[in-house]
Design a protein around this motif. Structure first.
Motif, short mmCIF file in Angstrom:
data_model
loop_
_atom_site.label_atom_id
_atom_site.label_comp_id
_atom_site.label_asym_id
_atom_site.label_seq_id
_atom_site.Cartn_x
_atom_site.Cartn_y
_atom_site.Cartn_z
N ASP A 1 -12.40 -5.26 1.02
CA ASP A 1 -11.91 -5.09 2.39
C ASP A 1 -10.94 -3.92 2.39
O ASP A 1 -10.08 -3.83 1.51
N THR A 2 -11.04 -3.04 3.39
CA THR A 2 -10.13 -1.90 3.40
C THR A 2 -10.01 -1.30 4.79
O THR A 2 -10.96 -1.30 5.57
N HIS B 1 -9.95 -9.97 -3.41
CA HIS B 1 -8.64 -10.41 -2.93
C HIS B 1 -8.78 -11.86 -2.45
O HIS B 1 -9.88 -12.42 -2.47
N TRP C 1 -4.87 -6.76 -4.14
CA TRP C 1 -6.21 -6.56 -3.58
C TRP C 1 -6.80 -5.31 -4.21
O TRP C 1 -6.07 -4.44 -4.71
N HIS D 1 -6.83 -0.11 0.91
CA HIS D 1 -5.72 -0.39 1.83
C HIS D 1 -5.96 -1.73 2.51
O HIS D 1 -6.72 -1.83 3.47
N HIS D 2 -5.29 -2.77 1.99
CA HIS D 2 -5.49 -4.10 2.57
C HIS D 2 -4.25 -4.94 2.31
O HIS D 2 -3.14 -4.41 2.20
N TRP D 3 -4.43 -6.26 2.20
CA TRP D 3 -3.32 -7.15 1.90
C TRP D 3 -3.91 -8.47 1.44
O TRP D 3 -5.12 -8.59 1.25
N SER D 4 -3.06 -9.49 1.23
CA SER D 4 -3.55 -10.77 0.73
C SER D 4 -2.70 -11.90 1.30
O SER D 4 -1.55 -11.71 1.67
N ASN E 1 0.85 -1.19 0.00
CA ASN E 1 0.00 0.00 0.00
C ASN E 1 0.89 1.24 0.00
O ASN E 1 1.58 1.49 0.99
N HIS F 1 -8.19 -13.55 0.55
CA HIS F 1 -8.51 -14.06 1.88
C HIS F 1 -9.74 -14.97 1.79
O HIS F 1 -10.65 -14.74 0.99
N GLN G 1 -6.06 -2.42 8.38
CA GLN G 1 -6.63 -3.24 7.32
C GLN G 1 -8.15 -3.31 7.32
O GLN G 1 -8.74 -3.63 6.30
N HIS G 2 -8.80 -3.03 8.47
CA HIS G 2 -10.25 -3.14 8.58
C HIS G 2 -10.81 -1.88 9.22
O HIS G 2 -10.56 -1.62 10.40
#
Length: 356
Positions: A248-249, A152, A231, A216-219, A46, A154, A286-287
């Motif tokens: 998801d962000t 993404h 993502w 703004h997240h990840w995987s 990010n 998850h 992330q959330h």
């Protein structure tokens, strides 16, 4: 952000090689492409943001207590929905399936977001977060599905068992960000896949375009593939208006919302996560929480919003109904009518008003 050249790729997977397993020769088994302002040649990130927490922090959270007890069953007050085949013209109808899965029907197009019909969201069929309410639409009652958006990888957003069922029954176009196509391709030879970087788009039918937006997240699917697939969120542009599905962000100082507003102007609807946010020291990057979701709605300029990502799978510490109550409090604080931002439950159907 530098815009990468749009490939407008719609891929059919037959005959293509499956991805190599992590650690078997390729540094990133999902994606092999040039570095960019959000990809360092191996991992996505990010820009100006916060990476996911460490394994040590994960253990600290998991062993630190504070996890609220959820009921084993929390039935929705809404009966199972039986959608019509199509919604035409300027109509926009949403049906909540559960968690982040919604059926969007508008301008003759049927779209599913992050489709999950499985009982658990886990790599294991016998363990992991389990549904506390059934999907709001029985799988066999789905109308023809044209497009499935997969934000993404998850497990609570990327359910291969469901994607396989959709491909076999409906053959939708799967639209997903970079790297996730390898997982779909390996599991479903013959699937139609449109894979894109941030800022790209694809026309999914005449007059309907899906834009891939940064959030703004990840995987990760396991412990060795963190941030190897991208993502995203999506803006769906049709003759009936624009819809933002955030996936998801984290709130990230409002950056994802400001950017969507700058790029796309007035939104008819935003579909925003409001759950899985506690404890904040671990989850905040992330959330987002319900207060941030309301701020995001305002920043994006959306006329209406839906709260998702709550009340179906016990993922984090907050009580099951807290996201809804906190959303109502945040709306009251901002002077926004509850009718404009609905925390939808499985089976609930909403015909979203047109922008006045």
């Amino acid at each position: 952000m530098r815009k990468r050249q749009s490939t407008q790729r719609t891929l059919r997977a037959g005959g293509e090689a499956e991805p190599a397993a992590p650690g078997t020769g390729r540094s990133n088994p999902y994606y092999d492409g040039p570095p960019s302002d959000h990809f360092d040649g191996k991992l996505f990130f990010n820009p100006g943001g916060v990476p996911p927490a460490s394994f040590r922090d994960l253990l600290r959270w998991q062993t630190g207590g504070g996890r609220s007890k959820w009921p084993s069953h929390w039935p929705s007050p809404h009966p199972l929905a039986r959608p019509e085949a199509r919604v035409q013209a300027s109509g926009l109808r949403l049906t909540m399936v559960g968690h982040s899965t919604l059926l969007i029907q508008t301008a003759g197009l049927n779209i599913l977001t992050d489709p999950v019909w499985s009982e658990r969201v886990s790599p294991l069929s016998f363990a992991g977060p389990k549904r506390v309410n059934p999907p709001g639409i029985a799988f066999d009652d789905l109308p023809p599905i044209d497009v499935a958006l997969v934000s993404h990888n998850h497990y609570d957003h990327f359910d291969l068992a469901t994607l396989k069922r959709l491909q076999a029954r409906h053959d939708p176009l799967f639209v997903t960000p970079l790297g996730n196509d390898m997982l779909i391709r390996a599991a479903m030879p013959g699937a139609r896949i449109s894979v894109h970087d941030w800022d790209e788009n694809v026309e999914v039918m005449a007059g309907a375009v899906v834009h891939i937006e940064p959030v703004h997240h990840w995987s990760a699917r396991g412990t060795r593939d963190r941030r190897m697939a991208l993502w995203c969120g999506f803006v769906i542009e049709t003759s009936a208006g624009k819809i933002f599905f955030a996936g998801d962000t984290g709130f990230h100082d409002g950056a994802p919302y400001q950017r969507v507003a700058e790029r796309h102007g007035a939104l008819r609807l935003a579909i925003l996560p409001i759950g899985a946010y506690e404890p904040r020291w671990f989850m905040e990057p992330q959330h987002q929480d319900p207060d941030e979701a309301v701020r995001g709605m305002l920043l994006s300029g959306a006329s209406f919003a839906v709260g998702c990502h709550w009340g179906t799978f016990h993922l984090t510490n907050e009580p099951i109904d807290e996201p809804r109550q906190r959303l109502f409090s945040a709306l009251a604080t901002q002077g926004i009518a509850r009718e404009r931002f609905r925390p939808m439950l499985p089976g609930e159907v909403w015909d979203v008003p047109e922008i006045g």
